[in-house]
Write a protein that holds these residues in place. Sequence first.
Motif, short mmCIF file in Angstrom:
data_model
loop_
_atom_site.label_atom_id
_atom_site.label_comp_id
_atom_site.label_asym_id
_atom_site.label_seq_id
_atom_site.Cartn_x
_atom_site.Cartn_y
_atom_site.Cartn_z
N PHE A 1 0.81 -1.22 0.00
CA PHE A 1 0.00 0.00 0.00
C PHE A 1 0.84 1.27 0.00
O PHE A 1 0.37 2.33 -0.42
N ASN A 2 2.09 1.20 0.48
CA ASN A 2 2.93 2.40 0.53
C ASN A 2 4.03 2.41 -0.53
O ASN A 2 4.88 3.29 -0.54
N GLY A 3 4.04 1.41 -1.42
CA GLY A 3 4.91 1.42 -2.58
C GLY A 3 6.38 1.22 -2.30
O GLY A 3 7.22 1.59 -3.13
N ASP A 4 6.73 0.57 -1.17
CA ASP A 4 8.15 0.37 -0.85
C ASP A 4 8.67 -0.98 -1.29
O ASP A 4 9.82 -1.33 -1.00
N GLY A 5 7.84 -1.75 -2.01
CA GLY A 5 8.27 -3.05 -2.50
C GLY A 5 8.06 -4.19 -1.53
O GLY A 5 8.44 -5.33 -1.82
N ILE A 6 7.46 -3.93 -0.38
CA ILE A 6 7.21 -4.94 0.64
C ILE A 6 5.72 -4.92 0.97
O ILE A 6 5.13 -3.85 1.16
N LYS B 1 -16.20 0.89 -0.86
CA LYS B 1 -15.35 2.06 -0.65
C LYS B 1 -13.92 1.68 -0.96
O LYS B 1 -13.43 0.66 -0.49
N ILE B 2 -13.26 2.53 -1.75
CA ILE B 2 -11.88 2.28 -2.15
C ILE B 2 -10.99 3.30 -1.45
O ILE B 2 -11.26 4.51 -1.46
N TYR B 3 -9.94 2.80 -0.82
CA TYR B 3 -8.92 3.64 -0.21
C TYR B 3 -7.67 3.54 -1.09
O TYR B 3 -7.06 2.47 -1.20
N TYR B 4 -7.29 4.65 -1.71
CA TYR B 4 -6.17 4.63 -2.64
C TYR B 4 -4.85 4.65 -1.90
O TYR B 4 -4.69 5.33 -0.88
N GLY B 5 -3.88 3.87 -2.40
CA GLY B 5 -2.58 3.77 -1.77
C GLY B 5 -1.80 5.07 -1.86
O GLY B 5 -2.03 5.89 -2.76
#
Length: 490
Positions: free
Chosen positions: A227-232, A304-308
């Motif tokens: 969700f935070n785009g750090d690859g993990i 409901k969608i929560y965008y990363g």
Amino acid sequence: MGIRRPAGTVAAVAVLIGAFTVPLAGDAAFAGEGSAAVREDFNGDGYEDLAVAAPAATLNGHSWAGYVAISYGSANGLGPARTDIVTQDTPGVPGASGDNHGFGHQLIPRDLDGDGLTDLAVVTNEYQPENNIGGSVIILWGRGTGISGKGAVRIPAPANAFTGEDITAGDFDGDGHTDLFMRNAEDFDFRAVLYGPFGRNGAPAREQQLTAFSTDNTICSTAAGDFNGDGIDDLATFYVYEDHAEGGKLWLGTKQGLSTVPGRLPSANTTAVGDFDKDGYDDLATRVFPNGETYLEDDPGTIKIYYGSSAGPSTTRTKTITQETAGVPGVSEKGDQFGARLSAGDMNGDGYADLAVGDPGEAIGSVAKAGSVVLLEGGRSGLNGTGAQAFHQGTPGVPGTVERGDLFGGSVRLSDVTGDGKADLAAGAPGEDLGRVANGGAVWLLRGTASGPTASRAFAENPLDLGAPAAGAEFGANLGGENGPALLIP
């Protein structure tokens, strides 16, 4: 309910030639689901495969024993001739079929040992008296010849433990190996993070115990994604207590594994994960608890969608979608349960994740609880109602007949079983009657195209097609990689 074919007729797609085994007598949720990469390939042929649960099936006199059907993908789709049935009576599978085992009520298809082939983790409710263990997670290993019981093992559990609850797959330490989050202890407050790769004895490389609860509530759903785009991969857990929802927690993944101090998230019921706006952050799609209440049978349904974002799922950049949203087929009505099951995947090959929304309580005309599936398209601004489509048994080209209580859309899965770079829609109807056989269940496959799924060459498969137990089996109640909450079968 009209989908069993009389002898001598031809299926909606060509039947594939291959080995078909029914060894019955005597014997997660993925991050980045917009990707076209092959995710669920049990036999290594380059086509995604589909695992289907029939958790309520009676076997050898045992009610709710359950079985799993594995259908192998190909350029021609799925077919009974390339489907294997596995039960706890299949040679090599630990244990034996028993009352209320519910073999397959949760299914996790992931490469657990790192050999490049997808394996299948099957959750059961069995009791193991020799060690006083409640539940089990059985690994069926992927092989070039397909899934069987050969070498199958239980994931080890300590004595007096409960195991398998809340199972969720992800790569929570970013080492490229699949990890599993689940209960694997006697103490209710703890959940285990089992880090891969898993050995052929079922043991993980290491284990972390996580204090997942701060009150006496329970986990109702989970989701894993970057969700935070750090690859993990990160983990979201959602909680309920009696008749009300109690929010969620976000456990960020790190190189050491899941963090032990969670952030807060709003409440959610069903979940799915995909990058709907293709910005490099996984987004979280959820079904909303109406007014925070956990009674959902009469709920029309809200997504409901929560965008990363760099901080995880955003609570300020969100999108709410119902059947009243412009472009979405249908009308929000009592008991529709729009969002009862969710699955993300790229159904039109444009690189954006799309969302399949199960709507099992939807009335088709005057036929109550016939069920439907709504497809929402991803795009630069994320999900909305533009271009949305709906499919049900009344859609021209879809096999079957609209009938009361079928619950079409009671399970949904977007995966590319035909290998053309466009996710195909698998939809289950666990309440489908097969002639005089009540609640036998069935699964449909609608092919993905550049304009989304099509009913052209749609295919249906049920236990009678497979020569498997049918009465009350609820075939299609759950699909591999899609583990939603239980549905009320009328």
